[in-house]
Structures are given as C-alpha cells and as structure tokens.
Design a protein around this motif. Structure first.
Motif, PDB file in Angstrom:
ATOM      1  N   VAL A 222       0.748  -1.218   0.001  1.00 33.32           N
ATOM      2  CA  VAL A 222       0.075   0.086   0.125  1.00 33.32           C
ATOM      3  C   VAL A 222       0.946   1.488  -0.108  1.00 33.32           C
ATOM      4  O   VAL A 222       0.297   2.313  -0.432  1.00 33.32           O
ATOM      5  N   ALA A 223       2.132   1.072   0.262  1.00 33.05           N
ATOM      6  CA  ALA A 223       3.095   2.513   0.429  1.00 33.05           C
ATOM      7  C   ALA A 223       4.563   2.016  -0.315  1.00 33.05           C
ATOM      8  O   ALA A 223       4.998   0.888  -0.121  1.00 33.05           O
ATOM      9  N   ASN A 224       5.020   2.988  -1.211  1.00 31.70           N
ATOM     10  CA  ASN A 224       6.249   2.707  -1.784  1.00 31.70           C
ATOM     11  C   ASN A 224       7.145   3.997  -1.155  1.00 31.70           C
ATOM     12  O   ASN A 224       6.809   5.206  -1.203  1.00 31.70           O
ATOM     13  N   GLN A 225       8.272   3.568  -0.973  1.00 34.75           N
ATOM     14  CA  GLN A 225       9.431   4.436  -0.297  1.00 34.75           C
ATOM     15  C   GLN A 225      10.475   4.798  -1.204  1.00 34.75           C
ATOM     16  O   GLN A 225      11.550   3.984  -0.980  1.00 34.75           O
ATOM     17  N   PRO A 226      10.483   5.603  -2.175  1.00 30.27           N
ATOM     18  CA  PRO A 226      11.618   5.798  -3.001  1.00 30.27           C
ATOM     19  C   PRO A 226      12.361   7.061  -2.773  1.00 30.27           C
ATOM     20  O   PRO A 226      11.847   7.684  -1.917  1.00 30.27           O
ATOM     21  N   MET A 227      13.439   7.198  -3.300  1.00 31.92           N
ATOM     22  CA  MET A 227      14.264   8.342  -3.137  1.00 31.92           C
ATOM     23  C   MET A 227      13.478   9.415  -4.118  1.00 31.92           C
ATOM     24  O   MET A 227      13.298   9.156  -5.337  1.00 31.92           O
ATOM     25  N   TRP A 228      13.044  10.548  -3.431  1.00 34.90           N
ATOM     26  CA  TRP A 228      12.381  11.607  -4.336  1.00 34.90           C
ATOM     27  C   TRP A 228      12.172  12.886  -3.644  1.00 34.90           C
ATOM     28  O   TRP A 228      12.105  12.980  -2.344  1.00 34.90           O
ATOM     29  N   SER A 229      12.841  13.828  -4.480  1.00 38.11           N
ATOM     30  CA  SER A 229      12.531  15.319  -3.879  1.00 38.11           C
ATOM     31  C   SER A 229      12.213  15.998  -5.107  1.00 38.11           C
ATOM     32  O   SER A 229      12.411  15.731  -6.256  1.00 38.11           O
ATOM     33  N   LEU A 230      12.161  17.486  -5.125  1.00 43.11           N
ATOM     34  CA  LEU A 230      12.090  18.480  -6.283  1.00 43.11           C
ATOM     35  C   LEU A 230      13.428  18.415  -6.812  1.00 43.11           C
ATOM     36  O   LEU A 230      13.257  18.602  -8.086  1.00 43.11           O
ATOM     37  N   ALA A 231      14.543  18.316  -6.182  1.00 47.90           N
ATOM     38  CA  ALA A 231      15.742  18.011  -6.920  1.00 47.90           C
ATOM     39  C   ALA A 231      15.950  16.822  -7.665  1.00 47.90           C
ATOM     40  O   ALA A 231      15.906  15.610  -7.221  1.00 47.90           O
TER      41      ALA A 231
ATOM     42  N   SER B 251      -1.124  24.288  -7.591  1.00 53.01           N
ATOM     43  CA  SER B 251      -1.793  24.065  -8.762  1.00 53.01           C
ATOM     44  C   SER B 251      -1.109  23.212  -9.811  1.00 53.01           C
ATOM     45  O   SER B 251       0.161  23.070  -9.602  1.00 53.01           O
ATOM     46  N   VAL B 252      -1.583  22.667 -10.620  1.00 55.64           N
ATOM     47  CA  VAL B 252      -1.030  21.863 -11.818  1.00 55.64           C
ATOM     48  C   VAL B 252       0.004  22.701 -12.488  1.00 55.64           C
ATOM     49  O   VAL B 252       1.222  22.369 -12.563  1.00 55.64           O
ATOM     50  N   ASP B 253      -0.271  23.815 -12.727  1.00 56.89           N
ATOM     51  CA  ASP B 253       0.626  24.771 -13.263  1.00 56.89           C
ATOM     52  C   ASP B 253       1.818  25.120 -12.576  1.00 56.89           C
ATOM     53  O   ASP B 253       3.112  25.247 -13.068  1.00 56.89           O
ATOM     54  N   GLU B 254       1.575  25.250 -11.418  1.00 60.40           N
ATOM     55  CA  GLU B 254       2.932  25.414 -10.309  1.00 60.40           C
ATOM     56  C   GLU B 254       3.523  24.393 -10.228  1.00 60.40           C
ATOM     57  O   GLU B 254       4.894  24.350 -10.239  1.00 60.40           O
ATOM     58  N   LEU B 255       2.941  23.164 -10.273  1.00 64.64           N
ATOM     59  CA  LEU B 255       3.645  21.986 -10.080  1.00 64.64           C
ATOM     60  C   LEU B 255       4.546  21.710 -11.374  1.00 64.64           C
ATOM     61  O   LEU B 255       5.907  21.524 -11.107  1.00 64.64           O
ATOM     62  N   LEU B 256       3.902  21.787 -12.697  1.00 67.02           N
ATOM     63  CA  LEU B 256       4.664  21.903 -13.767  1.00 67.02           C
ATOM     64  C   LEU B 256       5.963  22.898 -13.760  1.00 67.02           C
ATOM     65  O   LEU B 256       7.104  22.477 -14.285  1.00 67.02           O
ATOM     66  N   TYR B 257       5.522  24.223 -13.374  1.00 65.17           N
ATOM     67  CA  TYR B 257       6.749  24.986 -13.197  1.00 65.17           C
ATOM     68  C   TYR B 257       7.766  24.742 -12.481  1.00 65.17           C
ATOM     69  O   TYR B 257       9.069  24.790 -12.763  1.00 65.17           O
TER      70      TYR B 257
ATOM     71  N   ILE C  68      19.903  21.745 -14.191  1.00 64.01           N
ATOM     72  CA  ILE C  68      18.136  21.554 -13.687  1.00 64.01           C
ATOM     73  C   ILE C  68      18.006  22.141 -12.363  1.00 64.01           C
ATOM     74  O   ILE C  68      16.997  22.724 -12.266  1.00 64.01           O
ATOM     75  N   ASN C  69      18.607  21.898 -11.577  1.00 62.38           N
ATOM     76  CA  ASN C  69      18.590  21.879 -10.113  1.00 62.38           C
ATOM     77  C   ASN C  69      18.548  23.509  -9.919  1.00 62.38           C
ATOM     78  O   ASN C  69      18.082  24.342  -8.714  1.00 62.38           O
ATOM     79  N   ARG C  70      19.707  24.148 -10.289  1.00 65.96           N
ATOM     80  CA  ARG C  70      20.127  25.599 -10.295  1.00 65.96           C
ATOM     81  C   ARG C  70      18.824  26.355 -10.715  1.00 65.96           C
ATOM     82  O   ARG C  70      18.365  27.313 -10.084  1.00 65.96           O
ATOM     83  N   MET C  71      18.199  25.747 -12.047  1.00 63.00           N
ATOM     84  CA  MET C  71      16.982  26.550 -12.567  1.00 63.00           C
ATOM     85  C   MET C  71      15.926  26.274 -11.531  1.00 63.00           C
ATOM     86  O   MET C  71      15.058  27.351 -11.372  1.00 63.00           O
ATOM     87  N   ARG C  72      15.758  25.138 -10.991  1.00 60.77           N
ATOM     88  CA  ARG C  72      14.491  24.988  -9.922  1.00 60.77           C
ATOM     89  C   ARG C  72      14.811  25.754  -8.747  1.00 60.77           C
ATOM     90  O   ARG C  72      13.638  25.936  -8.219  1.00 60.77           O
ATOM     91  N   PHE C  73      15.870  25.922  -8.351  1.00 57.65           N
ATOM     92  CA  PHE C  73      16.092  26.680  -7.238  1.00 57.65           C
ATOM     93  C   PHE C  73      15.669  28.059  -7.317  1.00 57.65           C
ATOM     94  O   PHE C  73      15.054  28.680  -6.536  1.00 57.65           O
ATOM     95  N   GLU C  74      15.909  28.691  -8.552  1.00 56.30           N
ATOM     96  CA  GLU C  74      15.349  29.999  -8.798  1.00 56.30           C
ATOM     97  C   GLU C  74      13.993  29.976  -8.682  1.00 56.30           C
ATOM     98  O   GLU C  74      13.208  30.926  -8.235  1.00 56.30           O
ATOM     99  N   ARG C  75      13.377  29.005  -9.234  1.00 52.50           N
ATOM    100  CA  ARG C  75      11.863  29.058  -9.280  1.00 52.50           C
ATOM    101  C   ARG C  75      11.211  28.773  -7.786  1.00 52.50           C
ATOM    102  O   ARG C  75      10.224  29.263  -7.618  1.00 52.50           O
ATOM    103  N   VAL C  76      11.910  27.861  -7.181  1.00 55.32           N
ATOM    104  CA  VAL C  76      11.556  27.795  -5.642  1.00 55.32           C
ATOM    105  C   VAL C  76      11.642  28.988  -4.870  1.00 55.32           C
ATOM    106  O   VAL C  76      10.687  29.397  -4.143  1.00 55.32           O
ATOM    107  N   LYS C  77      12.714  29.888  -5.147  1.00 54.36           N
ATOM    108  CA  LYS C  77      12.764  31.146  -4.469  1.00 54.36           C
ATOM    109  C   LYS C  77      11.826  32.129  -4.750  1.00 54.36           C
ATOM    110  O   LYS C  77      10.961  32.791  -4.078  1.00 54.36           O
ATOM    111  N   GLU C  78      11.457  31.966  -6.031  1.00 57.14           N
ATOM    112  CA  GLU C  78      10.329  32.751  -6.530  1.00 57.14           C
ATOM    113  C   GLU C  78       8.823  32.394  -5.967  1.00 57.14           C
ATOM    114  O   GLU C  78       8.353  33.251  -5.317  1.00 57.14           O
TER     115      GLU C  78
END
Length: 302
Positions: A161-170, A290-296, A231-241
């Motif tokens: 019923v549950a799966n524990q993978p390595m996973w983060s926004l990075a 929102s879906v848009d924020e998740l995709l962004y 990729i993660n440098r770009m995501r970091f800028e979006r996280v800060k935003e």
C-alpha cells in the motif's frame, strides 16, 4: 518522519519528538538497520523511539513504520529476503519499539532472484500472525511492485500500500549514488502512483537540504554531487520565486511540491532541531499547488 536517532543526544531528540507530537504529528519512520553501523551494533533508532513512546504513553496515538530485510552493511550485494531473515528483523523491531504490531512495514530492499509471490506469501503470514498491519516496499521497481500486487489481488492477500523511493524536487544524478541498490522515483514509477493512487513516502525528500544550503552557502551546495546540475539551479530560482510569493521558506516550497502531487505523498523529513521541525511542518500549512505551479517547479528545461 523519523530516521536515525543519536542515543548520545537523547534529551535533545526527545524534545524534538515531543514538539512533533504536540503539533499533531503522529507518523514516525525508522528502520531496523538505523544505528547498526555504530560500535555497539544496536538498532538504536528503534530503541530510542520505543523508549520515547513508553515514557510518554503515546503508542496508541502514533503510526509507527519501520523497515527490514536490509543487506548486511559489510556485504550490500547479499540480499536478506528469506522468510527467516524477514522474521528475524520483524521480531527485532517489535522488541526494540516495544510494540505488539508494526503499523506499516517496509522491505528495505528487493531481491529480484526471489519471486514476488514468495515474498508476498511470507509477508502475509506475518500479517495473519498479527505482527504487521500494512505492507510497503522501499527501493523496488514499479514492475516488481505491480507483480507483487497482481499476485496479492489474485490470491486474496494483503497488497503493498506504500512505496518509499528516493524522491525530492531536486533531480538526482544516479551516477553519483554509490549504493546501486537505491532506487529513485522515475517516470514509470510516477505513472504507477498516478494510475493506482498508491501512497508514496519518499526518503531524501529535502534532497539533503540542497535548496536550503544553496540559498545560504552556495559553495557547500556545489559539493553535493548527486544534486548539483543546471536543472536544479533553475529549479532553485523557481523555488525562491514561489517562496517569496507565498511568504514561505525554500524548504517549505520543496516539501509542498511533494505534498501537492495528485496522489498521497508523505515526505520523510529529518529534523535535528525544533526550529528545523517547525519549518518543515509549515509546508503542510501552504495551499496545495496548482497543476501549473507543479509543472513550473518540476520542469527539466527552460
């Protein structure tokens, strides 16, 4: 979430647990292997959690999850998923935690030389014996999870019923992970969660503090090989935003990204201080993205 607990800092750890409980926290994650690398060789994380629950009398209010079937630390290629080895770990965890039944039990690794049927039969015997309530896996492929649950469904057994993978926004670079038995969330696994609604309980959900360290000490973050990328440098800028827009911390945005997925996600967080715990708990107070924020946030290219 929980994880490894330092027995030498018991009072400090108990204060963090107490605050977690006072804030409404009720889900603690640990593993039988946590602490066995210390000289005394004990499963010290489970022992510490068990002592805390007993001293506070709060067992009935907690959801306790732990993991077993980890390979020997000195021989990571030797898997331990025989019925006897699983039972040894379960009994050790029950004793250390001071509980009669484990609420959610994960297999820490897979052994693809064993059939999913054999493993599910073994686990379900322990469910029937009253030692386990629900079943999970960690570091399994989506294909193996599907095989296990197909067998469980067709034989009237308790499924995973549950799966524990390595996973983060990075985004993680698999080539930078020395332990090849670890498995990160990939497209196939993500689709499995989307299609089945199975809960994900990701470890390394904060990417070892990558975004926080990048914000505070860029030179240290660059040393974090598995996460250092354009990729993660770009995501970091979006996280800060987004953090600025929501009045939140970068850690809270990274955790909210996981919580906002279209299937249940319970990020495992590691908090050494009360301040860090409160910061992570604050992610649950943010509106779902929102879906848009998740995709962004999750886009891999401009």
């Amino acid at each position: 979430g929980g994880g490894f607990c330092d027995l030498s800092k018991k009072e400090e750890t108990f204060r963090v647990f107490d605050l977690f409980y006072e804030q409404g926290g009720n889900f603690i994650d640990t593993a039988n292997i946590y602490g066995r690398w210390l000289p005394e060789g004990k499963n010290s994380s489970e022992l510490l959690i068990g002592e805390w629950m007993a001293s506070r009398g709060c067992r009935e209010n907690m959801v306790i999850t732990t993991q077993g079937a980890h390979p020997p630390l000195e021989a990571m290629s030797r898997f331990r998923l025989s019925r006897q080895e699983i039972q040894e770990d379960i009994d050790s965890s029950l004793k250390a935690l001071g509980v009669d039944r484990i609420d959610l039990y994960y297999l820490h690794r897979d052994d693809e030389n064993r059939t999913a049927a054999e493993i599910m039969e073994s686990l379900n015997d322990f469910v029937k014996a009253g030692k386990l309530r629900y079943l999970g896996v960690s570091n399994w492929s989506a294909q193996r999870i599907a095989q296990a649950n197909d067998y469980a469904r067709s034989h009237g057994l308790q499924p995973i019923v549950a799966n524990q993978p390595m996973w983060s926004l990075a985004a993680v670079d698999p080539g930078q992970i020395p332990d090849k038995t670890l498995r990160a969330m990939d497209d196939e696994m993500y689709m499995m969660h989307m299609q089945t609604g199975m809960a994900a309980v990701p470890y390394s959900s904060q990417a070892q503090g990558y975004f926080t360290k990048l914000e505070k000490q860029p030179e240290r973050a660059r040393l974090m090989g598995r996460y250092h990328s354009d990729i993660n440098r770009m995501r970091f800028e979006r996280v800060k935003e987004l953090a600025s827009g929501y009045g939140a911390t970068v850690n809270q945005i990274a955790l909210a990204y996981l919580i906002s997925q279209p299937f249940p996600v319970v990020p495992i967080v590691g908090c050494r201080t009360e301040e860090a715990l409160l910061d992570s708990l604050g992610a649950a107070e943010l509106p779902r993205f929102s879906v848009d924020e998740l995709l962004y946030l999750g886009l891999s290219a401009e």
